[in-house]
Design a protein around this motif. Structure first.
Motif, PDB file in Angstrom:
ATOM      1  N   PRO A 173      -7.900  -0.698  -1.175  1.00 42.87           N
ATOM      2  CA  PRO A 173      -6.661  -1.495  -1.116  1.00 42.87           C
ATOM      3  C   PRO A 173      -6.041  -1.026   0.192  1.00 42.87           C
ATOM      4  O   PRO A 173      -6.116   0.199   0.492  1.00 42.87           O
ATOM      5  N   PHE A 174      -5.017  -2.105   0.777  1.00 43.54           N
ATOM      6  CA  PHE A 174      -4.393  -1.664   1.983  1.00 43.54           C
ATOM      7  C   PHE A 174      -2.863  -1.693   1.369  1.00 43.54           C
ATOM      8  O   PHE A 174      -2.412  -2.386   0.516  1.00 43.54           O
ATOM      9  N   CYS A 175      -2.223  -0.670   2.246  1.00 47.06           N
ATOM     10  CA  CYS A 175      -0.825  -0.696   1.910  1.00 47.06           C
ATOM     11  C   CYS A 175       0.199  -1.148   3.165  1.00 47.06           C
ATOM     12  O   CYS A 175      -0.078  -0.870   4.199  1.00 47.06           O
ATOM     13  N   SER A 176       1.362  -1.566   2.745  1.00 43.25           N
ATOM     14  CA  SER A 176       2.315  -2.015   3.651  1.00 43.25           C
ATOM     15  C   SER A 176       3.843  -1.835   3.146  1.00 43.25           C
ATOM     16  O   SER A 176       3.918  -1.686   1.972  1.00 43.25           O
ATOM     17  N   PRO A 177       4.830  -1.429   4.029  1.00 42.00           N
ATOM     18  CA  PRO A 177       6.087  -1.169   3.376  1.00 42.00           C
ATOM     19  C   PRO A 177       6.661  -2.373   2.895  1.00 42.00           C
ATOM     20  O   PRO A 177       6.383  -3.406   3.280  1.00 42.00           O
TER      21      PRO A 177
ATOM     22  N   VAL B 264       6.167  -0.354  -1.865  1.00 42.69           N
ATOM     23  CA  VAL B 264       5.072  -0.622  -0.964  1.00 42.69           C
ATOM     24  C   VAL B 264       4.441  -1.857  -1.571  1.00 42.69           C
ATOM     25  O   VAL B 264       4.345  -2.037  -2.847  1.00 42.69           O
ATOM     26  N   THR B 265       3.695  -2.623  -0.594  1.00 43.58           N
ATOM     27  CA  THR B 265       2.866  -3.695  -1.143  1.00 43.58           C
ATOM     28  C   THR B 265       1.622  -3.318  -0.794  1.00 43.58           C
ATOM     29  O   THR B 265       1.023  -2.858   0.026  1.00 43.58           O
ATOM     30  N   ILE B 266       0.743  -3.364  -1.950  1.00 41.08           N
ATOM     31  CA  ILE B 266      -0.510  -3.043  -2.062  1.00 41.08           C
ATOM     32  C   ILE B 266      -1.468  -4.546  -1.927  1.00 41.08           C
ATOM     33  O   ILE B 266      -1.238  -5.512  -2.729  1.00 41.08           O
ATOM     34  N   THR B 267      -2.210  -4.572  -1.197  1.00 39.21           N
ATOM     35  CA  THR B 267      -2.929  -5.894  -0.956  1.00 39.21           C
ATOM     36  C   THR B 267      -4.647  -5.389  -1.142  1.00 39.21           C
ATOM     37  O   THR B 267      -5.013  -4.488  -0.354  1.00 39.21           O
TER      38      THR B 267
END
Length: 161
Positions: free
Chosen positions: A98-102, A109-112
């Motif tokens: 999974p990838f993370c962004s603020p 955080v947003t997990i995609t």
């Protein structure tokens, strides 16, 4: 009718990325959509010359210094040299994390999660920032120049006087 482009790489391909200060880092294609988007693992140490086919060391995904999605222009135009491929490629050995962004809130955080086959977004969730989320790769698609710069910085070893 648009002619289908041929790609010289596939999952398991090992390639070398030229560093801005000379030498190379090594990368592995872990996923690709064959439409210009690739997910890969990148490794040090800095190599001074391109390895011959069969001379690449055994790659271990846990040793990667960078994971990320990137555009394939460096591979397609030959600036990133294909040097080998992983023998007995196994998708499960090279997971797509999974990838993370603020998030909008500094505590969130947003997990995609992305689909293994298409690299399309599979799910998105917002969670509290934690030690686990801090370890996730940043959710972005890097241009090939950005990958070269990032790897150069990660592998920059101070020169001895």
């Amino acid at each position: 009718m648009i002619a289908k482009q041929k790609y010289n790489y596939d999952v398991g391909s090992i390639f070398c990325v030229p560093l801005r200060n000379g030498g190379y880092a090594t990368g592995v294609v872990a996923r690709c959509d064959h439409q210009g988007l690739v997910f890969g693992y990148f490794f040090g140490p800095q190599l001074q010359a391109l390895p011959e086919s069969g001379q690449t060391r055994r790659m271990n995904p846990q040793d990667a210094i960078l994971l990320g999605q990137f555009g394939d222009i460096g591979l397609k135009n030959g600036e990133w040299k294909l040097v080998d491929s992983i023998e007995h490629w196994n998708l499960d050995d090279w997971p797509m994390p999974p990838f993370c962004s603020p998030g909008d809130d500094e505590n969130m955080v947003t997990i995609t999660q992305y689909d293994d086959g298409t690299l399309n977004t599979k799910s998105v969730s917002t969670v509290y920032r934690s030690e686990e989320t801090a370890k996730l790769p940043i959710d972005r698609v890097m241009g090939y120049g950005a990958v070269e710069i990032r790897l150069t910085r990660l592998l920059d070893v101070p020169q001895k006087s």
